[in-house]
Every structure is written in structure tokens, then in C-alpha cells.
Design a protein around this motif. Structure first.
Motif, short mmCIF file in Angstrom:
data_model
loop_
_atom_site.label_atom_id
_atom_site.label_comp_id
_atom_site.label_asym_id
_atom_site.label_seq_id
_atom_site.Cartn_x
_atom_site.Cartn_y
_atom_site.Cartn_z
N GLY A 196 -27.48 -86.50 16.41
CA GLY A 196 -27.14 -87.61 15.54
C GLY A 196 -26.21 -88.60 16.22
O GLY A 196 -26.03 -89.73 15.73
N ARG A 216 -29.31 -91.13 12.14
CA ARG A 216 -29.65 -90.19 11.08
C ARG A 216 -30.27 -88.94 11.73
O ARG A 216 -31.39 -88.97 12.22
N GLU A 255 -31.49 -86.22 10.70
CA GLU A 255 -32.74 -85.64 10.19
C GLU A 255 -33.95 -86.40 10.74
O GLU A 255 -35.02 -85.82 10.99
#
Length: 324
Positions: free
Chosen positions: A55, A37, A39
């Protein structure tokens, strides 16, 4: 000199121990973080001052500033990631257990050797001062010849389906239950202290939980030098245990809680208590040693070969339990 690091996997251990160690050691610079992920990779990187995040871990391996990687992912990913890192020219410090099988360990060792990079495995208890002190006492013959070692490692572990560590009880991801997850640490300690193992007897079962991996296991190890050891691990009792006891022909050594480092030495009816606590960040000596090894061109204290020895013992324990 400093070593440029990339972190593959950014979960709980990486946040509490690995990234803080990389930030604290003057010989290390954390350049990049990867996590599926993106973020979360970004927030982790910003928290620990890494300038880049990815990522996809393969993109991290293409980062030219990254000279070494710490792999902190589920066990099923270790072999693929170590081999790819080696082929990218990166030194590798890999979380334990090293791989799902001995065959995977062989592939990892071969890839690192073929590409001239250093491979280390994160058995951080190898660096505990209490272990070094026990080795010294054994070598000096203070408690005579070691006859028996006993190790207990107990923790209650029944994660809900949404728990981030749920994968540890899913065999396809973890490789096994408590014997595989934290029993491996104790196997490394026993081999470090007592040498090679020539025979294994075991019991691996589910006493309490109906799950994909065992909740309780017992291994009896017969060492080439003569000593015997019992290793008992479980996810199914409430009282935590983290013990290491050794009994010799002249006395005994007892560690009531390995992570505390208090050592009780008994000989001729006289008891002595010594304190040998681990580092505040128990991963820091491991990462410091690996970094120094790479910069100096020597082998780290915990090599891929040691990781393979532990993996072979794990295979023998599970095979012996089913009469293979």
C-alpha cells in the motif's frame, strides 16, 4: 538473465500495457506492485502473478527482489519517487511527462547518476517502426530538405468529477492540459526527427472549457537545422486526430494516424503507401529496450536527458504563451 521489476502505480495504463508487457517479456519478472489502496494493489498483483503487493510505494523500494521500477503515477509524484528509487539502488523507467518542471528533471537525472542506476522515460512512440522509417527516408534525402512539419493531436476529454483520470485537468497534479499530457509525445517525435529547437512561439488557452488547465494549444517550433513545425493539441473537438505530416523540397511524408503506422510517400507526382504498424502492445518495445539496456550496461533509447529536452520545450511553450 532477467530483471526483477516493481510497479509503482497500478491504474489503467499499467493494467492494459505495462503489466502485460512485463509478463510477456522473458527478460522481465514482476515481483511487486504498489498502490495507495492496498486491496487494489493485491488484486492487481494476483491478476498478473506478482508475489507481493504494498500500500506504500516506499515499502516496495525496500523489496530486495526489485531491481527496477516502472513509475506509473500522476506527474506530481514522479520526481519524489524517481529520486527515492535511485537512492534505493533501483533502475527507473518513468511515465511521461518526466516531471512538473525542468528543475525536477534535473534532480531526477542527478539522483540516478549519483547512485549508478539507469533512468528511462516512457516515450514509447520513439520505438514506432513508422518513425524509424521516416528517419531513414529523411536521412536518404528522398523528399529533399525538410521545410515544414505539421502535427495534430485531438481528443474530446471532459471527465466527470468521479472519473479516475480527472487529475489530468487539475494543474497541481498534471502540470498542464493536452500540451503537457500528450503534446509531450509529439514534441519527442519532432525532436527525434528534426533535431534541437532554437525558438518557440505558442498560444495556450481555454476555448471551450472553464478549467484549471488549457483545453487547446498551438506551438510553432523553429529548429536549428532550419525546418519549422506546428503542433496543435486539444481536448475540445469531437473528431480525433493523430497526424504527422512532413513536407520537403522534393516531396512529402504523411501519417494519417500515427498509432496505425500507414505512411504515404509522395515524390514527383508518384504516391507510395507503406505499412509500419506498432507492436500490439505499444509499451512492449520500450520496456524491452530498457530491460536490455540495464542488463547490457548501456543507455536506453529514451534517456532522462531526452525527457528533460521535452520538459524544457513544454516550459518554453507555456512561457511564450504568456509573453514571459
Amino acid at each position: 538473465m532477467t530483471l526483477g521489476w516493481g510497479l509503482i502505480g497500478a491504474g489503467d495504463i499499467a493494467r492494459r500495457r505495462i503489466a502485460p508487457a512485463l509478463r510477456e517479456l522473458p527478460s522481465c519478472t514482476l515481483y511487486a506492485v504498489s498502490r495507495a489502496r492496498a486491496e487494489l494493489a493485491e488484486s492487481f498483483a494476483r491478476e498478473f502473478g506478482a508475489p507481493r503487493w504494498y500500500g506504500d510505494w516506499r515499502a516496495l523500494l525496500a523489496d530486495e527482489d526489485v531491481e527496477a521500477v516502472y513509475i506509473a503515477t500522476p506527474v506530481r509524484l514522479h520526481a519524489e519517487q524517481v529520486v527515492a528509487a535511485a537512492e534505493s539502488g533501483k533502475h527507473v523507467l518513468c511515465e511521461k511527462p518526466m516531471g512538473m518542471t525542468v528543475h525536477e528533471c534535473d534532480e531526477m537525472i542527478a539522483a540516478c547518476a549519483a547512485n549508478g542506476v539507469t533512468l528511462g522515460i516512457a516515450y514509447y512512440r520513439h520505438h514506432y517502426p513508422v518513425i524509424a522509417r521516416i528517419k531513414e527516408i529523411i536521412a536518404d534525402g528522398v523528399i529533399g530538405d525538410i521545410v515544414l512539419a505539421q502535427v495534430n493531436a485531438f481528443e474530446w476529454f471532459d471527465p466527470p468529477v468521479d472519473h479516475p483520470r480527472r487529475w489530468l485537468i487539475e494543474k497541481e497534479q498534471s502540470g498542464g492540459g493536452p500540451m503537457f499530457d500528450f503534446g509531450c509525445h509529439r514534441l519527442e517525435i519532432l525532436v527525434n526527427l528534426l533535431g534541437p529547437v532554437r525558438r518557440v512561439v505558442s498560444s495556450v488557452s481555454n476555448v471551450v472549457f472553464d478549467r484549471d488547465v488549457e483545453d487547446t494549444a498551438i506551438a510553432v517550433l523553429e529548429f536549428e537545422r532550419g525546418p519549422r513545425a506546428t503542433l496543435c493539441v486539444t481536448h475540445a473537438v469531437r473528431e480525433p486526430q493523430d497526424t504527422l505530416d512532413l513536407f520537403g523540397t522534393l516531396g512529402s511524408l504523411r501519417v494519417a494516424r500515427l498509432n496505425d503506422g500507414a505512411l504515404r510517400i509522395v515524390r514527383d507526382g508518384v504516391e507510395v503507401i507503406e505499412q509500419h504498424p506498432p507492436a500490439a502492445n505499444i509499451h512492449l518495445p520500450l520496456i524491452a529496450d530498457f530491460t536490455e539496456a540495464v542488463l547490457a550496461g548501456r543507455a536506453p533509447a529514451v534517456t532522462g536527458d531526452i525527457g528533460r529536452i521535452v520538459a524544457r520545450l513544454e516550459e518554453q511553450i507555456y512561457q511564450a504563451a504568456i509573453g514571459a
